[in-house]
Design a protein around this motif. Structure first.
Motif, PDB file in Angstrom:
ATOM      1  N   LEU A  40     -41.526 -19.887 -49.765  1.00 25.52           N
ATOM      2  CA  LEU A  40     -42.186 -21.212 -49.555  1.00 25.52           C
ATOM      3  C   LEU A  40     -41.962 -22.156 -50.714  1.00 25.52           C
ATOM      4  O   LEU A  40     -41.805 -23.427 -50.543  1.00 25.52           O
ATOM      5  CB  LEU A  40     -43.865 -20.759 -49.745  1.00 25.52           C
ATOM      6  N   VAL A  41     -41.829 -21.644 -51.752  1.00 26.17           N
ATOM      7  CA  VAL A  41     -41.341 -22.426 -52.971  1.00 26.17           C
ATOM      8  C   VAL A  41     -39.925 -23.095 -52.628  1.00 26.17           C
ATOM      9  O   VAL A  41     -39.692 -24.333 -53.071  1.00 26.17           O
ATOM     10  CB  VAL A  41     -41.284 -21.531 -54.489  1.00 26.17           C
ATOM     11  N   GLN A  42     -38.878 -22.230 -52.130  1.00 30.80           N
ATOM     12  CA  GLN A  42     -37.805 -22.681 -51.792  1.00 30.80           C
ATOM     13  C   GLN A  42     -37.709 -23.774 -50.837  1.00 30.80           C
ATOM     14  O   GLN A  42     -36.765 -24.837 -50.972  1.00 30.80           O
ATOM     15  CB  GLN A  42     -36.583 -21.585 -51.190  1.00 30.80           C
ATOM     16  N   LYS A  43     -38.653 -23.808 -49.888  1.00 30.64           N
ATOM     17  CA  LYS A  43     -38.806 -24.891 -48.860  1.00 30.64           C
ATOM     18  C   LYS A  43     -39.243 -25.973 -49.599  1.00 30.64           C
ATOM     19  O   LYS A  43     -39.079 -27.218 -49.240  1.00 30.64           O
ATOM     20  CB  LYS A  43     -39.640 -24.412 -47.705  1.00 30.64           C
ATOM     21  N   GLN A  44     -40.253 -26.036 -50.447  1.00 28.42           N
ATOM     22  CA  GLN A  44     -40.594 -27.250 -51.144  1.00 28.42           C
ATOM     23  C   GLN A  44     -39.861 -27.751 -52.257  1.00 28.42           C
ATOM     24  O   GLN A  44     -39.547 -29.006 -52.046  1.00 28.42           O
ATOM     25  CB  GLN A  44     -42.039 -26.707 -51.884  1.00 28.42           C
ATOM     26  N   GLN A  45     -39.038 -26.960 -52.834  1.00 26.53           N
ATOM     27  CA  GLN A  45     -37.625 -27.694 -53.588  1.00 26.53           C
ATOM     28  C   GLN A  45     -36.769 -28.350 -52.727  1.00 26.53           C
ATOM     29  O   GLN A  45     -36.510 -29.374 -53.151  1.00 26.53           O
ATOM     30  CB  GLN A  45     -37.237 -26.354 -54.317  1.00 26.53           C
ATOM     31  N   ALA A  46     -36.524 -27.606 -51.536  1.00 27.84           N
ATOM     32  CA  ALA A  46     -35.376 -28.121 -50.727  1.00 27.84           C
ATOM     33  C   ALA A  46     -36.182 -29.736 -49.978  1.00 27.84           C
ATOM     34  O   ALA A  46     -35.306 -30.778 -50.274  1.00 27.84           O
ATOM     35  CB  ALA A  46     -35.289 -27.170 -49.509  1.00 27.84           C
ATOM     36  N   ARG A  47     -37.365 -29.715 -49.767  1.00 30.00           N
ATOM     37  CA  ARG A  47     -37.821 -30.835 -49.394  1.00 30.00           C
ATOM     38  C   ARG A  47     -37.954 -32.158 -50.422  1.00 30.00           C
ATOM     39  O   ARG A  47     -37.600 -33.303 -50.349  1.00 30.00           O
ATOM     40  CB  ARG A  47     -39.279 -30.818 -48.728  1.00 30.00           C
ATOM     41  N   LYS A  48     -38.268 -31.822 -51.558  1.00 24.91           N
ATOM     42  CA  LYS A  48     -38.459 -32.420 -52.785  1.00 24.91           C
ATOM     43  C   LYS A  48     -36.944 -33.166 -53.134  1.00 24.91           C
ATOM     44  O   LYS A  48     -36.839 -34.218 -53.398  1.00 24.91           O
ATOM     45  CB  LYS A  48     -38.911 -31.661 -54.061  1.00 24.91           C
ATOM     46  N   GLU A  49     -35.940 -32.102 -53.277  1.00 25.07           N
ATOM     47  CA  GLU A  49     -34.567 -32.664 -53.396  1.00 25.07           C
ATOM     48  C   GLU A  49     -34.056 -33.743 -52.420  1.00 25.07           C
ATOM     49  O   GLU A  49     -33.407 -34.579 -52.537  1.00 25.07           O
ATOM     50  CB  GLU A  49     -33.539 -31.142 -53.591  1.00 25.07           C
ATOM     51  N   ALA A  50     -34.262 -33.223 -51.066  1.00 23.86           N
ATOM     52  CA  ALA A  50     -33.974 -34.169 -49.944  1.00 23.86           C
ATOM     53  C   ALA A  50     -34.630 -35.497 -50.116  1.00 23.86           C
ATOM     54  O   ALA A  50     -33.823 -36.595 -49.621  1.00 23.86           O
ATOM     55  CB  ALA A  50     -34.321 -33.551 -48.548  1.00 23.86           C
ATOM     56  N   GLY A  51     -35.911 -35.683 -50.253  1.00 28.17           N
ATOM     57  CA  GLY A  51     -36.744 -36.584 -50.792  1.00 28.17           C
ATOM     58  C   GLY A  51     -36.171 -37.530 -51.731  1.00 28.17           C
ATOM     59  O   GLY A  51     -35.913 -38.771 -51.506  1.00 28.17           O
ATOM     60  N   GLU A  52     -35.747 -36.891 -52.919  1.00 28.47           N
ATOM     61  CA  GLU A  52     -35.225 -37.850 -54.015  1.00 28.47           C
ATOM     62  C   GLU A  52     -33.872 -38.120 -53.617  1.00 28.47           C
ATOM     63  O   GLU A  52     -33.572 -39.244 -54.079  1.00 28.47           O
ATOM     64  CB  GLU A  52     -35.089 -36.629 -55.254  1.00 28.47           C
ATOM     65  N   LYS A  53     -33.105 -37.381 -52.829  1.00 27.79           N
ATOM     66  CA  LYS A  53     -31.775 -37.840 -52.644  1.00 27.79           C
ATOM     67  C   LYS A  53     -31.896 -39.152 -51.643  1.00 27.79           C
ATOM     68  O   LYS A  53     -31.259 -40.166 -51.499  1.00 27.79           O
ATOM     69  CB  LYS A  53     -30.883 -36.850 -51.712  1.00 27.79           C
ATOM     70  N   SER A  54     -32.940 -39.157 -50.712  1.00 25.48           N
ATOM     71  CA  SER A  54     -33.053 -40.200 -49.702  1.00 25.48           C
ATOM     72  C   SER A  54     -33.745 -41.430 -50.382  1.00 25.48           C
ATOM     73  O   SER A  54     -33.230 -42.526 -50.035  1.00 25.48           O
ATOM     74  CB  SER A  54     -34.150 -39.654 -48.752  1.00 25.48           C
ATOM     75  N   LEU A  55     -34.288 -41.328 -51.353  1.00 24.06           N
ATOM     76  CA  LEU A  55     -34.799 -42.325 -52.094  1.00 24.06           C
ATOM     77  C   LEU A  55     -33.828 -42.993 -53.067  1.00 24.06           C
ATOM     78  O   LEU A  55     -33.853 -44.318 -53.247  1.00 24.06           O
ATOM     79  CB  LEU A  55     -36.014 -41.966 -53.104  1.00 24.06           C
ATOM     80  N   ALA A  56     -33.160 -42.372 -53.564  1.00 22.13           N
ATOM     81  CA  ALA A  56     -31.962 -42.652 -54.299  1.00 22.13           C
ATOM     82  C   ALA A  56     -30.834 -43.463 -53.464  1.00 22.13           C
ATOM     83  O   ALA A  56     -30.213 -44.608 -53.937  1.00 22.13           O
ATOM     84  CB  ALA A  56     -30.940 -41.424 -55.175  1.00 22.13           C
ATOM     85  N   GLU A  57     -30.558 -42.858 -52.511  1.00 18.60           N
ATOM     86  CA  GLU A  57     -29.868 -43.623 -51.349  1.00 18.60           C
ATOM     87  C   GLU A  57     -30.487 -45.112 -50.810  1.00 18.60           C
ATOM     88  O   GLU A  57     -29.591 -46.248 -50.917  1.00 18.60           O
ATOM     89  CB  GLU A  57     -29.410 -42.915 -50.198  1.00 18.60           C
TER      90      GLU A  57
END
Length: 273
Positions: A40-57
Protein backbone atom coordinates in the motif's frame (compact mmCIF):
# COMPACT_ATOMS: atom_id res chain seq x y z
CA UNK A 1 -11.46 -49.81 22.20
CA UNK A 2 -8.78 -47.18 21.75
CA UNK A 3 -6.22 -47.67 18.88
CA UNK A 4 -2.83 -46.42 20.11
CA UNK A 5 -1.17 -46.60 16.64
CA UNK A 6 -3.95 -44.50 15.03
CA UNK A 7 -3.64 -41.95 17.80
CA UNK A 8 0.16 -41.84 17.32
CA UNK A 9 -0.13 -41.23 13.52
CA UNK A 10 -2.78 -38.54 13.97
CA UNK A 11 -0.58 -36.76 16.47
CA UNK A 12 2.43 -36.96 14.16
CA UNK A 13 0.61 -35.58 11.03
CA UNK A 14 -1.27 -32.70 12.69
CA UNK A 15 0.53 -29.33 12.92
CA UNK A 16 1.16 -27.89 16.29
CA UNK A 17 -1.74 -25.57 17.36
CA UNK A 18 0.69 -22.70 18.04
CA UNK A 19 2.15 -22.92 14.50
CA UNK A 20 -1.33 -22.80 12.98
CA UNK A 21 -2.24 -19.69 15.00
CA UNK A 22 0.91 -17.87 13.88
CA UNK A 23 0.24 -18.66 10.21
CA UNK A 24 -3.38 -17.51 10.43
CA UNK A 25 -2.36 -14.32 12.23
CA UNK A 26 0.23 -13.51 9.54
CA UNK A 27 -2.31 -14.11 6.78
CA UNK A 28 -4.90 -11.91 8.40
CA UNK A 29 -2.62 -9.06 9.38
CA UNK A 30 -0.29 -9.26 6.33
CA UNK A 31 2.55 -8.03 8.47
CA UNK A 32 5.64 -7.50 6.27
CA UNK A 33 8.96 -8.80 7.34
CA UNK A 34 11.53 -6.39 8.74
CA UNK A 35 12.90 -4.04 6.03
CA UNK A 36 10.08 -4.69 3.54
CA UNK A 37 7.92 -1.70 2.44
CA UNK A 38 4.19 -2.48 2.54
CA UNK A 39 2.50 -2.75 -0.87
CA UNK A 40 0.00 0.00 0.00
CA UNK A 41 2.83 2.40 0.90
CA UNK A 42 4.66 1.47 -2.31
CA UNK A 43 1.55 2.38 -4.35
CA UNK A 44 1.13 5.68 -2.48
CA UNK A 45 4.78 6.58 -3.10
CA UNK A 46 4.46 5.67 -6.79
CA UNK A 47 1.34 7.87 -7.14
CA UNK A 48 3.10 10.74 -5.36
CA UNK A 49 6.17 10.48 -7.58
CA UNK A 50 4.01 10.29 -10.72
CA UNK A 51 2.05 13.36 -9.58
CA UNK A 52 5.21 15.32 -8.85
CA UNK A 53 6.65 14.37 -12.25
CA UNK A 54 3.44 15.44 -14.00
CA UNK A 55 3.38 18.75 -12.10
CA UNK A 56 7.02 19.41 -12.98
CA UNK A 57 6.28 18.71 -16.65
CA UNK A 58 3.29 21.06 -16.56
CA UNK A 59 5.38 23.82 -14.98
CA UNK A 60 8.09 23.38 -17.59
CA UNK A 61 5.54 23.50 -20.41
CA UNK A 62 3.87 26.60 -18.89
CA UNK A 63 7.22 28.37 -18.47
CA UNK A 64 8.06 27.57 -22.09
CA UNK A 65 4.66 28.85 -23.24
CA UNK A 66 5.02 32.08 -21.23
CA UNK A 67 8.50 32.64 -22.64
CA UNK A 68 7.18 32.15 -26.16
CA UNK A 69 4.26 34.52 -25.48
CA UNK A 70 6.63 37.18 -24.08
CA UNK A 71 8.77 36.93 -27.21
CA UNK A 72 5.68 37.14 -29.42
CA UNK A 73 4.30 40.06 -27.38
CA UNK A 74 7.55 42.02 -27.67
CA UNK A 75 7.61 41.57 -31.44
CA UNK A 76 3.98 42.53 -31.89
CA UNK A 77 4.30 45.52 -29.54
CA UNK A 78 7.10 46.89 -31.76
CA UNK A 79 5.01 46.27 -34.88
CA UNK A 80 1.93 47.98 -33.41
CA UNK A 81 3.99 50.91 -32.12
CA UNK A 82 5.32 51.51 -35.63
CA UNK A 83 1.75 51.34 -36.95
CA UNK A 84 0.49 53.85 -34.35
CA UNK A 85 3.44 56.18 -35.04
CA UNK A 86 2.82 56.05 -38.79
CA UNK A 87 -0.84 56.90 -38.18
CA UNK A 88 0.15 59.97 -36.14
CA UNK A 89 2.74 61.05 -38.73
CA UNK A 90 0.25 60.68 -41.59
CA UNK A 91 -2.29 62.83 -39.73
CA UNK A 92 0.34 65.48 -38.94
CA UNK A 93 1.47 65.59 -42.58
CA UNK A 94 -2.15 65.84 -43.78
CA UNK A 95 -2.80 68.75 -41.39
CA UNK A 96 0.36 70.52 -42.54
CA UNK A 97 -0.52 70.03 -46.20
CA UNK A 98 -4.04 71.37 -45.63
CA UNK A 99 -2.67 74.39 -43.73
CA UNK A 100 -0.13 75.13 -46.48
CA UNK A 101 -2.84 74.99 -49.15
CA UNK A 102 -5.20 77.11 -47.08
CA UNK A 103 -7.59 74.20 -46.75
CA UNK A 104 -9.35 72.64 -43.78
CA UNK A 105 -8.24 69.22 -42.55
CA UNK A 106 -11.11 66.88 -41.69
CA UNK A 107 -10.17 64.26 -39.09
CA UNK A 108 -10.97 60.71 -40.24
CA UNK A 109 -14.13 59.31 -38.69
CA UNK A 110 -13.51 57.43 -35.47
CA UNK A 111 -14.11 53.68 -35.55
CA UNK A 112 -14.32 53.12 -31.81
CA UNK A 113 -15.74 55.00 -28.83
CA UNK A 114 -15.33 54.51 -25.12
CA UNK A 115 -18.64 54.92 -23.30
CA UNK A 116 -19.04 55.62 -19.57
CA UNK A 117 -22.30 55.55 -17.63
CA UNK A 118 -22.24 58.69 -15.47
CA UNK A 119 -25.78 58.77 -14.08
CA UNK A 120 -29.21 57.19 -13.98
CA UNK A 121 -30.21 54.51 -11.52
CA UNK A 122 -33.74 55.78 -11.06
CA UNK A 123 -36.29 57.17 -13.49
CA UNK A 124 -34.50 55.84 -16.58
CA UNK A 125 -36.86 55.65 -19.60
CA UNK A 126 -37.44 52.10 -20.90
CA UNK A 127 -35.64 52.66 -24.22
CA UNK A 128 -32.59 54.19 -22.55
CA UNK A 129 -32.59 51.41 -19.94
CA UNK A 130 -32.61 48.79 -22.69
CA UNK A 131 -29.69 50.47 -24.49
CA UNK A 132 -27.66 50.70 -21.27
CA UNK A 133 -28.30 46.99 -20.69
CA UNK A 134 -27.26 46.12 -24.26
CA UNK A 135 -24.08 48.13 -23.79
CA UNK A 136 -23.50 46.24 -20.49
CA UNK A 137 -23.48 49.54 -18.57
CA UNK A 138 -25.44 48.34 -15.55
CA UNK A 139 -23.65 50.45 -12.93
CA UNK A 140 -22.55 54.07 -12.67
CA UNK A 141 -18.89 54.62 -13.68
CA UNK A 142 -18.87 51.44 -15.78
CA UNK A 143 -17.18 51.83 -19.16
CA UNK A 144 -16.99 49.82 -22.39
CA UNK A 145 -15.43 49.97 -25.86
CA UNK A 146 -18.06 50.31 -28.60
CA UNK A 147 -17.54 49.90 -32.33
CA UNK A 148 -19.13 52.86 -34.09
CA UNK A 149 -21.63 52.31 -36.88
CA UNK A 150 -25.11 53.58 -37.75
CA UNK A 151 -26.77 51.24 -35.25
CA UNK A 152 -24.51 51.96 -32.26
CA UNK A 153 -24.56 55.72 -32.92
CA UNK A 154 -28.36 55.57 -32.71
CA UNK A 155 -28.09 53.66 -29.42
CA UNK A 156 -25.71 56.27 -27.99
CA UNK A 157 -28.15 58.99 -29.00
CA UNK A 158 -31.01 57.26 -27.12
CA UNK A 159 -28.94 56.89 -23.94
CA UNK A 160 -27.11 60.21 -24.26
CA UNK A 161 -28.62 61.70 -21.08
CA UNK A 162 -26.92 59.00 -19.00
CA UNK A 163 -23.52 58.56 -20.66
CA UNK A 164 -20.29 60.35 -21.49
CA UNK A 165 -18.42 59.09 -24.54
CA UNK A 166 -15.70 59.93 -26.97
CA UNK A 167 -12.71 58.74 -28.96
CA UNK A 168 -9.88 57.17 -26.97
CA UNK A 169 -6.26 57.31 -28.04
CA UNK A 170 -3.93 54.32 -27.87
CA UNK A 171 -2.29 55.46 -24.61
CA UNK A 172 -5.63 55.64 -22.82
CA UNK A 173 -6.68 52.28 -24.29
CA UNK A 174 -3.47 50.74 -22.96
CA UNK A 175 -3.93 52.25 -19.49
CA UNK A 176 -7.51 50.96 -19.31
CA UNK A 177 -6.43 47.40 -20.08
CA UNK A 178 -3.34 47.33 -17.86
CA UNK A 179 -4.83 49.20 -14.89
CA UNK A 180 -8.50 48.22 -14.91
CA UNK A 181 -8.70 45.31 -17.34
CA UNK A 182 -10.57 42.12 -16.42
CA UNK A 183 -11.42 39.29 -18.77
CA UNK A 184 -14.16 36.69 -18.72
CA UNK A 185 -12.69 33.18 -18.44
CA UNK A 186 -15.19 30.34 -18.06
CA UNK A 187 -17.76 32.84 -16.81
CA UNK A 188 -15.42 34.15 -14.10
CA UNK A 189 -14.07 37.73 -13.87
CA UNK A 190 -10.28 37.50 -13.87
CA UNK A 191 -7.67 40.30 -13.88
CA UNK A 192 -5.53 40.63 -17.01
CA UNK A 193 -2.20 39.82 -15.37
CA UNK A 194 -0.27 38.20 -18.22
CA UNK A 195 -0.39 37.09 -21.86
CA UNK A 196 -1.34 33.51 -20.97
CA UNK A 197 -4.88 34.42 -19.90
CA UNK A 198 -5.40 36.26 -23.22
CA UNK A 199 -4.08 33.27 -25.17
CA UNK A 200 -6.44 30.94 -23.30
CA UNK A 201 -9.57 33.04 -23.85
CA UNK A 202 -8.94 34.64 -27.27
CA UNK A 203 -6.16 32.55 -28.84
CA UNK A 204 -8.58 30.92 -31.28
CA UNK A 205 -9.04 34.35 -32.90
CA UNK A 206 -5.31 35.01 -33.20
CA UNK A 207 -5.34 37.30 -30.16
CA UNK A 208 -2.55 35.82 -28.01
CA UNK A 209 -1.11 38.78 -26.08
CA UNK A 210 -2.28 41.84 -24.15
CA UNK A 211 -0.94 44.08 -26.94
CA UNK A 212 -3.02 42.10 -29.47
CA UNK A 213 -6.11 42.79 -27.36
CA UNK A 214 -5.33 46.52 -27.11
CA UNK A 215 -4.75 46.68 -30.88
CA UNK A 216 -8.08 44.98 -31.66
CA UNK A 217 -10.03 47.30 -29.34
CA UNK A 218 -8.27 50.51 -30.40
CA UNK A 219 -8.41 49.88 -34.17
CA UNK A 220 -11.79 48.09 -34.30
CA UNK A 221 -10.02 45.04 -35.71
CA UNK A 222 -11.63 42.01 -37.35
CA UNK A 223 -12.03 40.32 -33.96
CA UNK A 224 -13.31 43.39 -32.09
CA UNK A 225 -16.64 41.70 -31.33
CA UNK A 226 -15.02 38.73 -29.58
CA UNK A 227 -12.50 40.90 -27.73
CA UNK A 228 -15.05 43.43 -26.47
CA UNK A 229 -17.34 40.63 -25.26
CA UNK A 230 -14.47 38.87 -23.49
CA UNK A 231 -13.37 42.02 -21.65
CA UNK A 232 -15.46 42.71 -18.55
CA UNK A 233 -17.03 46.22 -18.35
CA UNK A 234 -14.43 48.53 -16.79
CA UNK A 235 -15.20 49.57 -13.22
CA UNK A 236 -13.89 53.13 -12.98
CA UNK A 237 -13.79 55.30 -9.88
CA UNK A 238 -15.28 58.74 -9.34
CA UNK A 239 -13.09 61.23 -11.25
CA UNK A 240 -10.34 63.05 -9.34
CA UNK A 241 -11.49 66.60 -8.79
CA UNK A 242 -15.07 65.58 -9.54
CA UNK A 243 -17.11 65.99 -12.71
CA UNK A 244 -17.27 69.22 -14.71
CA UNK A 245 -18.92 72.27 -13.11
CA UNK A 246 -21.96 71.79 -15.30
CA UNK A 247 -22.46 68.38 -13.68
CA UNK A 248 -23.81 65.15 -15.08
CA UNK A 249 -27.15 66.58 -16.22
CA UNK A 250 -25.78 69.07 -18.75
CA UNK A 251 -24.31 68.27 -22.15
CA UNK A 252 -20.56 68.53 -22.59
CA UNK A 253 -20.86 71.51 -24.96
CA UNK A 254 -22.79 73.34 -22.22
CA UNK A 255 -20.14 72.73 -19.59
CA UNK A 256 -21.43 69.39 -18.34
CA UNK A 257 -20.28 65.80 -18.81
CA UNK A 258 -22.94 63.94 -20.78
CA UNK A 259 -22.81 63.31 -24.50
CA UNK A 260 -19.97 63.14 -27.00
CA UNK A 261 -16.74 64.61 -25.60
CA UNK A 262 -14.72 63.55 -28.66
CA UNK A 263 -10.98 63.48 -27.83
CA UNK A 264 -11.57 65.09 -24.41
CA UNK A 265 -12.96 61.80 -23.10
CA UNK A 266 -9.31 60.82 -22.60
CA UNK A 267 -8.96 63.46 -19.85
CA UNK A 268 -12.05 62.17 -18.03
CA UNK A 269 -10.92 58.54 -18.27
CA UNK A 270 -7.46 59.34 -16.93
CA UNK A 271 -9.05 61.02 -13.91
CA UNK A 272 -11.20 57.93 -13.33
CA UNK A 273 -8.42 55.30 -13.52
Amino acid sequence: GFDKAQHHNHHFLSPHPLTTMIQVFRQLSSIPTVGEVPELVQKQQARKEAGEKSLAEQRTALAKQNQELRRKAAGRARKYEQEYQKEQNDKANARQTAYTNGAFYAEPEAKVAFVIRVRGLKSVPPKAKKVLRLLRLRQINNGVFVKLNKSTLEMLKIAEAFIAWGYVNVDTSRKLIYKRGYIKENGTRRPITDNAIIARTLGEYGVDTVEDLIHELYTAGDNFKYCSRAVWPFKLRHPKGGFAKGGIKKHFVLGGEIGNQEKYINDLINRML
